[in-house]
Design a protein around this motif. Structure first.
Motif, PDB file in Angstrom:
ATOM      1  N   VAL A 107       0.641  -1.095  -0.135  1.00  0.00           N
ATOM      2  CA  VAL A 107      -0.012  -0.263  -0.052  1.00  0.00           C
ATOM      3  C   VAL A 107       0.711   1.250   0.364  1.00  0.00           C
ATOM      4  CG1 VAL A 107      -1.758   1.427   1.501  1.00  0.00           C
ATOM      5  CG2 VAL A 107      -1.565  -1.324   1.192  1.00  0.00           C
ATOM      6  N   PHE A 108       1.786   1.253   0.562  1.00  0.00           N
ATOM      7  CA  PHE A 108       2.517   2.666   1.193  1.00  0.00           C
ATOM      8  C   PHE A 108       3.263   2.752  -0.299  1.00  0.00           C
ATOM      9  CE2 PHE A 108       7.147   3.679   1.677  1.00  0.00           C
ATOM     10  CZ  PHE A 108       7.057   5.210   1.998  1.00  0.00           C
ATOM     11  N   LEU A 109       3.693   2.155  -1.073  1.00  0.00           N
ATOM     12  CA  LEU A 109       4.482   1.796  -2.209  1.00  0.00           C
ATOM     13  C   LEU A 109       3.358   1.865  -3.616  1.00  0.00           C
ATOM     14  CD1 LEU A 109       7.014  -1.028  -2.450  1.00  0.00           C
ATOM     15  CD2 LEU A 109       7.136   1.414  -2.308  1.00  0.00           C
ATOM     16  N   PHE A 110       2.526   1.535  -3.554  1.00  0.00           N
ATOM     17  CA  PHE A 110       1.398   1.985  -4.257  1.00  0.00           C
ATOM     18  C   PHE A 110       1.220   3.722  -4.540  1.00  0.00           C
ATOM     19  CE2 PHE A 110      -3.692   3.274  -5.330  1.00  0.00           C
ATOM     20  CZ  PHE A 110      -3.168   2.476  -6.264  1.00  0.00           C
ATOM     21  N   ILE A 111       1.135   4.045  -2.906  1.00  0.00           N
ATOM     22  CA  ILE A 111       0.944   5.616  -3.081  1.00  0.00           C
ATOM     23  C   ILE A 111       1.846   5.898  -3.112  1.00  0.00           C
ATOM     24  CG2 ILE A 111       0.563   7.366  -0.828  1.00  0.00           C
ATOM     25  CD1 ILE A 111      -1.063   5.302   0.950  1.00  0.00           C
ATOM     26  N   LEU A 112       3.135   5.978  -3.009  1.00  0.00           N
ATOM     27  CA  LEU A 112       4.245   6.295  -3.467  1.00  0.00           C
ATOM     28  C   LEU A 112       4.364   6.610  -5.337  1.00  0.00           C
ATOM     29  CD1 LEU A 112       7.670   5.126  -1.561  1.00  0.00           C
ATOM     30  CD2 LEU A 112       6.434   7.452  -1.629  1.00  0.00           C
ATOM     31  N   ALA A 113       4.200   5.442  -5.405  1.00  0.00           N
ATOM     32  CA  ALA A 113       3.805   4.688  -7.425  1.00  0.00           C
ATOM     33  C   ALA A 113       2.669   6.450  -8.334  1.00  0.00           C
ATOM     34  CB  ALA A 113       3.498   3.970  -7.646  1.00  0.00           C
ATOM     35  N   VAL A 114       1.753   6.279  -6.861  1.00  0.00           N
ATOM     36  CA  VAL A 114       1.191   7.451  -7.754  1.00  0.00           C
ATOM     37  C   VAL A 114       0.887   8.608  -7.543  1.00  0.00           C
ATOM     38  CG1 VAL A 114      -1.734   8.353  -6.990  1.00  0.00           C
ATOM     39  CG2 VAL A 114      -0.972   5.564  -6.745  1.00  0.00           C
ATOM     40  N   GLY A 115       2.521   8.986  -6.486  1.00  0.00           N
ATOM     41  CA  GLY A 115       2.116  10.563  -6.828  1.00  0.00           C
ATOM     42  C   GLY A 115       3.384  10.987  -7.743  1.00  0.00           C
ATOM     43  N   PHE A 116       4.148   9.942  -7.753  1.00  0.00           N
ATOM     44  CA  PHE A 116       5.512   9.748  -8.997  1.00  0.00           C
ATOM     45  C   PHE A 116       4.927  10.156 -10.212  1.00  0.00           C
ATOM     46  CE2 PHE A 116       8.233   7.668 -11.636  1.00  0.00           C
ATOM     47  CZ  PHE A 116       9.153   8.774 -11.877  1.00  0.00           C
ATOM     48  N   ALA A 117       3.533   9.445 -10.330  1.00  0.00           N
ATOM     49  CA  ALA A 117       3.121   9.293 -11.540  1.00  0.00           C
ATOM     50  C   ALA A 117       2.262  10.213 -11.203  1.00  0.00           C
ATOM     51  CB  ALA A 117       2.060   8.123 -11.843  1.00  0.00           C
ATOM     52  N   TYR A 118       1.827  11.366 -10.724  1.00  0.00           N
ATOM     53  CA  TYR A 118       1.232  12.048 -10.780  1.00  0.00           C
ATOM     54  C   TYR A 118       2.071  13.283 -10.914  1.00  0.00           C
ATOM     55  CZ  TYR A 118      -1.435  16.704  -9.322  1.00  0.00           C
ATOM     56  OH  TYR A 118      -2.252  17.738  -9.622  1.00  0.00           O
ATOM     57  N   GLU A 119       3.030  13.448 -10.217  1.00  0.00           N
ATOM     58  CA  GLU A 119       4.232  14.406 -10.851  1.00  0.00           C
ATOM     59  C   GLU A 119       4.826  14.445 -11.699  1.00  0.00           C
ATOM     60  OE1 GLU A 119       7.704  15.539  -8.047  1.00  0.00           O
ATOM     61  OE2 GLU A 119       5.592  16.022  -6.089  1.00  0.00           O
ATOM     62  N   TRP A 120       5.037  12.705 -12.571  1.00  0.00           N
ATOM     63  CA  TRP A 120       5.268  12.783 -13.679  1.00  0.00           C
ATOM     64  C   TRP A 120       4.550  13.407 -14.492  1.00  0.00           C
ATOM     65  CZ3 TRP A 120       8.195   7.793 -15.687  1.00  0.00           C
ATOM     66  CH2 TRP A 120       9.277   7.823 -16.975  1.00  0.00           C
ATOM     67  N   LYS A 121       3.103  13.240 -14.760  1.00  0.00           N
ATOM     68  CA  LYS A 121       2.365  13.340 -15.555  1.00  0.00           C
ATOM     69  C   LYS A 121       2.239  15.054 -15.632  1.00  0.00           C
ATOM     70  CE  LYS A 121      -2.419  13.088 -16.729  1.00  0.00           C
ATOM     71  NZ  LYS A 121      -3.534  13.928 -16.471  1.00  0.00           N
TER      72      LYS A 121
END
Length: 128
Positions: A107-121
């Motif tokens: 869950v922690f890694l998923f939240i980090l991945a979502v944040g990273f994808a948001y910043e990338w987008k």
């Protein structure tokens, strides 16, 4: 001290420690400045006050605002630094935490991945 509350007396060593720490910090900051003024080594000149980090005067005023992308990159650094700081202890203690620890880390890694994808987008990683 006999009339003081015994619970307040327990905080006396902490207050003493804070007073000594404050006194030492003030001494380390202001004592060298006072000694330099008394001994005559405080002689400001134009060469001493010139820019020394990059060798030339600044192009703009120092109070200009930074681009938001600097802050976003700093946030990314903190995010991945936290990820690295959490992954090692999690990997070492995985056999003790079991499935609950594994699911929690996913869950922690998923939240980090979502944040990273948001910043990338949003284009935070692209520079001009």
């Amino acid at each position: 001290m006999a009339d003081l509350n015994p619970y307040l007396v327990q905080y006396l060593p902490i207050l003493l420690f804070l007073a000594i720490a404050f006194g030492l910090s003030v001494a380390f900051v202001f004592l060298p400045m006072g000694v330099s003024r008394l001994t005559g080594s405080h002689q400001p000149a134009t060469d001493k006050l010139a820019e020394y980090e990059c060798g030339f005067p600044a192009f703009e005023a120092p109070r200009n605002q930074f681009d938001v992308r600097f802050y976003l990159v700093a946030i990314l650094f903190i995010i991945f630094d936290l990820e690295a700081a959490f992954l090692f202890p999690w990997a070492v203690s995985l056999e003790h935490t079991g499935w609950a620890g594994w699911i929690g880390m996913m869950v922690f890694l998923f939240i980090l991945a979502v944040g990273f994808a948001y910043e990338w987008k949003k284009g935070a990683l692209e520079w001009e």
